[in-house]
Design a protein around this motif. Structure first.
Motif, mmCIF file in Angstrom:
data_model
loop_
_atom_site.group_PDB
_atom_site.id
_atom_site.type_symbol
_atom_site.label_atom_id
_atom_site.label_comp_id
_atom_site.label_asym_id
_atom_site.label_seq_id
_atom_site.Cartn_x
_atom_site.Cartn_y
_atom_site.Cartn_z
ATOM 1 N N ILE A 139 0.837 -1.206 0.000
ATOM 2 C CA ILE A 139 0.000 0.000 0.000
ATOM 3 C C ILE A 139 0.872 1.257 0.000
ATOM 4 C CG2 ILE A 139 -1.618 1.330 1.419
ATOM 5 C CD1 ILE A 139 -2.678 -1.522 2.328
ATOM 6 N N PHE A 140 1.938 1.252 0.800
ATOM 7 C CA PHE A 140 2.867 2.386 0.838
ATOM 8 C C PHE A 140 3.425 2.652 -0.559
ATOM 9 C CE2 PHE A 140 7.050 4.251 1.098
ATOM 10 C CZ PHE A 140 6.945 5.212 2.087
ATOM 11 N N ALA A 141 3.834 1.592 -1.254
ATOM 12 C CA ALA A 141 4.424 1.755 -2.583
ATOM 13 C C ALA A 141 3.433 2.394 -3.553
ATOM 14 C CB ALA A 141 4.876 0.392 -3.107
ATOM 15 N N GLY A 142 2.156 2.013 -3.453
ATOM 16 C CA GLY A 142 1.145 2.587 -4.331
ATOM 17 C C GLY A 142 0.973 4.078 -4.111
ATOM 18 N N TYR A 143 0.908 4.498 -2.855
ATOM 19 C CA TYR A 143 0.760 5.923 -2.562
ATOM 20 C C TYR A 143 2.022 6.704 -2.899
ATOM 21 C CZ TYR A 143 -3.885 5.936 -0.509
ATOM 22 O OH TYR A 143 -5.252 5.869 -0.347
ATOM 23 N N LEU A 144 3.184 6.094 -2.728
ATOM 24 C CA LEU A 144 4.433 6.760 -3.105
ATOM 25 C C LEU A 144 4.447 7.036 -4.604
ATOM 26 C CD1 LEU A 144 7.244 7.649 -1.986
ATOM 27 C CD2 LEU A 144 8.100 5.441 -2.748
ATOM 28 N N GLY A 145 3.975 6.058 -5.370
ATOM 29 C CA GLY A 145 3.891 6.263 -6.812
ATOM 30 C C GLY A 145 2.969 7.400 -7.178
ATOM 31 N N SER A 146 1.860 7.551 -6.443
ATOM 32 C CA SER A 146 0.920 8.630 -6.752
ATOM 33 C C SER A 146 1.503 10.000 -6.418
ATOM 34 C CB SER A 146 -0.385 8.419 -5.981
ATOM 35 O OG SER A 146 -0.231 8.706 -4.605
ATOM 36 N N GLY A 156 6.519 -3.109 -10.480
ATOM 37 C CA GLY A 156 7.201 -1.937 -9.926
ATOM 38 C C GLY A 156 6.750 -1.650 -8.509
ATOM 39 N N GLN A 157 5.447 -1.755 -8.267
ATOM 40 C CA GLN A 157 4.926 -1.513 -6.925
ATOM 41 C C GLN A 157 5.458 -2.554 -5.941
ATOM 42 O OE1 GLN A 157 0.734 -0.836 -6.907
ATOM 43 N NE2 GLN A 157 0.556 -0.758 -4.660
ATOM 44 N N ILE A 158 5.577 -3.794 -6.396
ATOM 45 C CA ILE A 158 6.084 -4.861 -5.526
ATOM 46 C C ILE A 158 7.537 -4.601 -5.145
ATOM 47 C CG2 ILE A 158 6.762 -7.302 -5.509
ATOM 48 C CD1 ILE A 158 4.144 -7.839 -7.085
ATOM 49 N N PHE A 159 8.354 -4.190 -6.108
ATOM 50 C CA PHE A 159 9.772 -3.973 -5.809
ATOM 51 C C PHE A 159 9.987 -2.757 -4.901
ATOM 52 C CE2 PHE A 159 10.480 -6.631 -9.668
ATOM 53 C CZ PHE A 159 11.198 -7.629 -9.024
#
Length: 510
Positions: A139-146, A156-159
């Motif tokens: 979840i953190f990775a998804g929000y960081l991408g946004s 990419g989100q997994i890594f």
């Protein structure tokens, strides 16, 4: 699975004969030597409990699924979760005041009901913590991408999630004081900034004419799937609020690192729980009413950011999400801290594979470094499994909640049996104690927890979670039957093991 164990072997004696600061002697009553860094005070204890629950993380992670499933009325499912977790907070505070040991889920049932019962309870909790920290990393990775406008693929989100998990593992492996220091800062930001922004949005929404959804929208919803009755969709929407309050007992897992644990931990449990409930409901309420374009929110992977953007603009929204990322990060940090203490505690009693390595505590840093790293590796492997099967990640959040409620059910059953048999230790004067209310409360709690457990197993929205979790429990049962039972029977595992086999001299029996 309940082993007939005499109370004198599993329950520490009353510690009223020790002065308040003699924590090492109190721990010795349970057969353990003080090895962890007892540096957690009242503020840090509250911060650990608050960040593990993390109202902001709950809202940011649970809002989208809740709104998609049931529309605006999903916010009322929080009032299903609050009484359920209040029951658990009362029970956990009562036992934490009497058995202040790292690895609470395993230790409480192991000492009151026997190591066999303790093994299954501790294992279920361990699955809950590792699934929870894995979900938070993703979840953190998804929000960081946004925040940075990255067009992330699932890989990419997994890594990115793997990188975040490894950072939190490194901090926890280094020293608990660093982890709690960062955690305190994160909690401060959550209370001041995130809640402050919510209040600003509330002012804008309610003062500007025609800028908010009507209050009547809070009672008007429909299921996303016309074939699903709305009541089932509404109940499915409760997963977010329920997951958001999981972990209220987490502070009990750092009991051996908490000063005056018997008094401090029950209080901070209640403070963290009450604060989280109030903040979480206010955030749900404000953000639901602040929706201007419902279709845009429903189609967004970051619905809270979309709502803030609709009200205050995209730049402000990204700043808020960036701050919220620190809340998710410290929630992940606290999950790693708590989960590794459980793994360490079970290994200290030689209940896990490779227990000798997993119970190692660094003499300089006073952290169970091997347990921290191992839990991190397991989380990374779980994230990598989502590369092989995109369906894998869909199970993490559901399994985390299912695992925790399985733990609650097992602990409640164990505590009810122990209470009827008079095995619960007498309270130390001045500490929290349920007294005569314990047995009635446990009976009510067992009915409630079993109801939630059945919903998590059989509601259509959670289909598949039960089979995956059941498969994991089969592995736990095989390990118990093949290895743990023999270790316990021969005296090579259980509550007395750490006292009779000092770490420096112990040889793991396989």
């Amino acid at each position: 699975m309940i082993d007939p164990v005499p109370p004198s072997e599993h329950v520490g004696r009353s510690s009223t004969g020790f002065v308040a600061g003699d924590e090492d002697a109190r721990l010795a009553e349970f057969g353990y030597t003080q090895k962890l860094d007892r540096s957690v005070g009242r503020v840090a204890s509250f911060a650990i409990g608050f960040s593990t629950i993390s109202a902001t993380t709950a809202v940011f992670t649970g809002f989208g699924a809740g709104y998609l499933n049931a529309g605006s009325p999903f916010i009322w499912t929080l009032f299903l979760a609050i009484p359920v977790f209040l029951l658990w907070t009362l029970i956990a505070a009562d036992i934490a005041a009497k058995l202040p040991l790292a690895g609470y889920a395993y230790q409480w049932t192991s000492r009151l009901n026997g190591p066999g019962f303790g093994w299954f309870t501790g294992f279920a909790a361990l699955i809950g913590w590792v699934s929870g920290m894995t979900s938070l990393g993703y979840i953190f990775a998804g929000y960081l991408g946004s925040v940075f406008d990255w067009d992330l693929t699932q890989a990419g989100q997994i890594f990115i999630a793997i990188g975040v998990v490894l950072v939190c593992v490194t901090i926890n492996a280094y020293r608990v004081r660093l982890a709690t220091f960062i955690n305190n800062i994160g909690v401060g930001l959550e209370i001041v900034v995130t809640v402050g922004v919510t209040l600003v949005i509330a002012v804008v929404v309610f003062l500007v004419p025609d800028n908010a959804q009507p209050f009547s929208s809070l009672f008007e919803g429909k299921s996303s799937d016309e074939a699903t009755p709305y009541i089932l969709a509404w109940l499915a929407a409760s997963l977010g609020p329920f997951f958001g309050l999981v972990g209220v007992e987490a502070v009990a897992d750092v009991a051996e690192e908490t000063k005056n644990a018997r008094r401090v931990i029950p209080r901070t449990m209640f403070y963290a729980f009450a604060t989280s409930c109030v903040i979480e409901f206010l955030m749900y309420l404000v953000y639901v009413l602040a929706i201007k374009d419902a279709s845009a929110v429903a189609g967004s992977s970051t619905p809270i950011e979309e709502i803030i953007s609709q009200q205050l603009g995209p730049v402000f929204a990204k700043i808020v999400v960036a701050v919220a990322l620190t809340n998710i990060l410290v929630c992940l940090l606290a999950n790693v801290l708590v989960g590794t203490r459980l793994l360490y505690s079970m290994s200290r009693d030689n209940m896990m594979p490779f227990s000798r390595a997993l119970r190692h505590v660094s003499p300089e840093r006073k952290t169970p470094s091997t347990a921290v790293i191992t839990l991190g590796v397991v989380s990374v492997l779980m994230l990598l499994s989502a590369l092989v099967s995109p369906q894998a990640f869909n199970y993490f959040l559901g399994i985390a909640t299912l695992a925790f409620f399985t733990t609650y059910v097992l602990q409640t059953v164990g505590l009810l049996i122990a209470s009827v048999r008079g095995r619960v230790p007498e309270p130390e004067p001045g500490t929290f104690n349920l007294g005569r209310a314990r047995i009635p409360l446990l009976v009510v709690a067992l009915i409630v927890f079993l109801t939630v457990e059945m919903a998590l197993l059989f509601l259509p929205a959670f289909a598949g979670n039960g089979f995956v979790f059941g498969g994991i429990l089969v592995l736990a049962a095989l390990w118990y039957i093949i290895v743990v039972r023999r270790r316990v029977r021969t005296g090579h595992a259980g509550a007395a093991y750490a006292q009779e086999h000092p770490d420096d001299e112990a040889v793991e029996v396989r």
